[in-house]
Every structure is written in C-alpha cells, then in structure tokens.
Enzyme design. Structure first.
Site, PDB file in Angstrom:
ATOM      1  N   PRO A  49       0.553  -1.018  -0.414  1.00 24.36           N
ATOM      2  CG  PRO A  49      -0.182  -1.272   2.597  1.00 24.36           C
ATOM      3  CD  PRO A  49       0.777  -1.975   1.120  1.00 24.36           C
ATOM      4  CB  ALA A  51      -0.224   7.862   0.773  1.00 25.73           C
ATOM      5  CB  CYS A 140       3.736   5.765   7.883  1.00 25.66           C
ATOM      6  SG  CYS A 140       3.527   6.993   6.909  1.00 25.66           S
ATOM      7  CG  ASN A 244       8.282  -4.090   1.361  1.00 29.95           C
ATOM      8  OD1 ASN A 244       8.281  -2.824   2.444  1.00 29.95           O
ATOM      9  ND2 ASN A 244       9.129  -4.089   0.103  1.00 29.95           N
ATOM     10  N   GLY A 245      11.820  -4.759   0.581  1.00 32.33           N
ATOM     11  CA  GLY A 245      12.921  -3.409   0.748  1.00 32.33           C
ATOM     12  C   GLY A 245      13.444  -3.684  -0.828  1.00 32.33           C
ATOM     13  N   GLY A 268       6.670  -2.560  -3.228  1.00 33.86           N
ATOM     14  CA  GLY A 268       6.443  -0.924  -3.624  1.00 33.86           C
ATOM     15  C   GLY A 268       7.136  -0.027  -4.670  1.00 33.86           C
TER      16      GLY A 268
END
Length: 416
Positions: A49, A51, A140, A244-245, A268
C-alpha cells in the site's frame, strides 16, 4: 529473455497497456502458494500500500499485468486509510476502501494509534463487507505520523502495539477476515523492535507479518537489510513472513526469498511507473524467464489507460483524475529518451484529450531502453532523525499523558 511487441487492436478505441507475452510454460515453482488465513495467494507477491499511488486505478493495472501471464496473480493492497476517518464515515476514506467488482481478494490497510478506534474501523470494514483482508500499518516513517507516536513509532510501546493488533484481530475474527501486520525494523539501529513485534503479532492471531527491512530513521535511503528478514523468519514460525525492500526486478524478489527463507515478497516503489513488473513477478515465481520490455508506444498506451481508470475512480471528474495521474509521469518515462518540455507538459495535463495529444507527440517508435529504465525509482532521500514525541524513547511503556496525545495522531484520511 522474452520481449513484448505491441498489443494494439485497431478495432478498439481504447489503447491497450503493456502486457506480458503469451503465457509461457511453467517451470519449477519457486515457492508454494501464500496462505493468509483462509486466503490462498497463488503467486506469493503483495503490492505494498502506497499513499496516493495504490488506488483502484493503479491496482487494476498491476493486477491485469499479473493476470496476463496466465498465472494467478498476487495480492494488491489499497492505499492506507486512517481508522478515525473510517469511523467518522469520511467520504475519501470510504472511497479508499471501495473496490472494483473484479477485485478479489480485496485488501485494505488501516492505520491508527488508538486500539478502540482501530477495532471499530476494522469492524466497519468487516461488517459492511468492504474487504477480505486487513493489513495494519506500523511502518510509516513520515514525520507527521511518527512525531505523534504513530506508524513506525508504535512498536516501541509494546503494550500499545499489542493492543492495536488484538483489537483488530478480535474485530475481524467473527467475519473470518485475516489481519496482517506490516512494520519496519525499528525506530533506528539502537531501538529495534521487529523480532519482538513479530512474535507478539503471531501470538495475538495475526495471519502474517511483513518486514520492510529498514528503520524509520532510514526512511527509504540506503540498502534494505535482508538479513533482518531472515532473522524474523527464524523467530516467527507459525505464520508467513514476507520481505519488503529493494525489489526493483523479478530477479531481486527471487533472490530475497532464497536468501532469507521468506514466504513471499511485498513490492512498493519498484512498481511505480511499471505495473508490468507484476507480470515479471508472476512469471518468475512460476519458473519462467519471460519478462515485459515495453517500447515507448506501450508505455504511452499504459499511461492513457491509467488516465481513463483514474477518471473512473473519481466518478468521472476528468480534472481530478488527470491531476492525480501527473505524479506517475516521471516514473513511467524513466530511462526513455523523452525531452524535458514533453515531460513537463505531461506532468501538467488536465484532460484526457490533452493527455492523448501529448502522448501522440512523442516518438512512439522508441524501443525499451534497457538498464536505464530499471533499478531504483521513487524518492530515496537520506537518513533522517526520527520525529518522535518528547521522551518517547525513555520507556517502552505508555503513560496516560502519551496515551491522550496519541489520539491526535489519527490523521484525517491518509498518513503517507
């Protein structure tokens, strides 16, 4: 490596975006399907996700790219929504958790700092059948969130973290909806929380945990520490662990799971301006070396389709839809020989007609530029001292004064 030729059909009025080649024969699967509670994700890939990015329009492009391979696609998560905004029935918050008819499973991410509010927001999603899966945001790093104790700052306060996870799981459980947790390593290298937080989430009924292998202090700079993902996998044994990353290509995803033992990946920034990355990922996890290498015509077709979907997402508001598209232009055009004037013009479009005109003015015969279009994308920035409430790091416990201040961290709609 397989290449892709144009998929334009002259009988259609709407350009078709870049897609994968005809479905290749599957080789040896890299991983078994990902199991998140009752949900089976055949390709163990999750769209992170983001923003302002992963709204329904962009998710559609990513999902269709994955489906175009002939393999079952992954899980595509909506952009973050704050729990208070949902509880207050904020119009934009409700739009974020409104999915397309063909989106399945539907996946929403909730952010909050008050367990009761988070629990009620999850209950609204479940009771009103708005999603099939809920992810909790504890990753976040942006100052407007962490300075009030939210996002990546939450796991430092162990009771607060546990309270939020417990409230969400309890609210979702009667409806059979799995709750997962996405987090970072910690606030900084001296205040790491991910192993404890992972075990806590597991013990409280979270269906999976995902680790962005950076600290909040790193933001998106430097290199992701994949060894932390391996350590989390060793610590959390009964539910999937996702990494992730720094996944910029399908090959990065395969290397991550092989090096860490992770059960899947969360992607992402690597897909910004490249929704076809999900075709590459679907192929790679199913043992195929087919990859999408779009020329500029295919990129232009995808941009135009993205514009159409944006306008649809905003209920026909052409100005709002094209304005929201502007941020994607630099990502889509990365590496392509498109001049500065053309780029600036595309970054200021305000109608579909103008978008079509500006895209048609490009040299659409340009081929895929190779390495220049690959690698890191999006804003990396530099390490930053985390913005935290005064005295936040003095104790792992939460006193009454901090508890009151945390309620202020519930931003109106989306925290970044």
């Amino acid at each position: 490596m397989a290449s892709v030729t144009s998929t334009l059909d002259p009988t259609r009025t709407t350009p078709q975006p870049a897609t994968a080649p005809d479905a290749p024969a599957s080789g040896t699967r890299v991983l078994p399907p990902l199991q998140i509670g009752p949900i089976t994700v055949d390709t163990p890939v999750v769209l992170a996700p983001m923003a302002g990015v992963t709204n329904r329009a962009f998710r559609t492009l990513c999902r269709q790219a994955g489906q175009s391979t002939g393999f079952d696609p992954g899980l595509y998560v909506a952009e973050m929504v704050t729990s208070r905004a949902l509880v207050e029935r904020n119009t934009e918050a409700l739009r974020i958790v409104t999915f397309g008819r063909d989106e399945t499973p539907r996946s929403a991410q909730v952010y909050g700092v008050d367990p009761a509010t988070v629990g009620e927001a999850v209950r609204i999603i479940a009771r009103e059948d708005r999603a099939d899966h809920v992810d909790l945001n504890f990753g976040c790093p942006v100052p407007k969130v962490t300075r009030k104790g939210g996002g990546a700052a939450v796991p430092w306060k162990r009771e607060l973290f546990a309270g939020i996870v417990r409230a969400a799981v309890d609210a979702a459980e009667p409806y059979g909806i799995p709750v997962t947790v996405k987090m970072r390593k910690g606030i900084d290298d001296d205040h790491l929380t991910y192993l404890e937080a992972g075990r806590t989430a597991e013990s409280l009924g979270a269906a999976a945990v995902a680790l962005h292998a950076r600290t909040a202090a790193q933001h998106y700079s430097g290199t992701a520490d994949w060894t932390a993902i391996a350590r989390l996998k060793e610590a959390v044994r009964t539910v999937p662990v996702l990494g992730n990353g720094d996944i910029w290509a399908a090959e990065d995803a395969i290397r991550l799971v092989r090096e860490t033992g992770a059960d899947g990946v969360v992607v992402g920034r690597g897909c910004q301006g490249r929704p076809w990355l999900f075709a590459d990922l679907a192929a790679a996890f199913n043992g195929s070396d087919a990859r999408v290498r779009p020329g500029l015509r295919q990129v232009a077709d995808t941009i135009y389709r993205h514009g159409e979907l944006m306008i649809e997402y905003y209920d026909g508001d052409e100005d709002k839809g094209t304005r929201d598209l502007r941020k994607h232009m630099a990502w889509y055009l990365k590496g392509y020989a498109v001049g500065g004037d053309a780029r600036r013009g595309l970054a200021m479009v305000s109608s579909l007609a103008e978008l079509r005109e500006r895209l048609d003015a490009l040299d659409l015969s340009l081929p895929y530029p190779g390495e220049d279009a690959e690698g890191p994308r999006g804003r990396a920035g530099s390490p930053k001292k985390p913005h935290l409430p005064y005295g936040w790091l003095d104790s792992r416990e939460l006193d009454e004064e901090f508890e009151q201040k945390l309620r202020e961290a519930e931003l109106s709609v989306s925290g970044g």
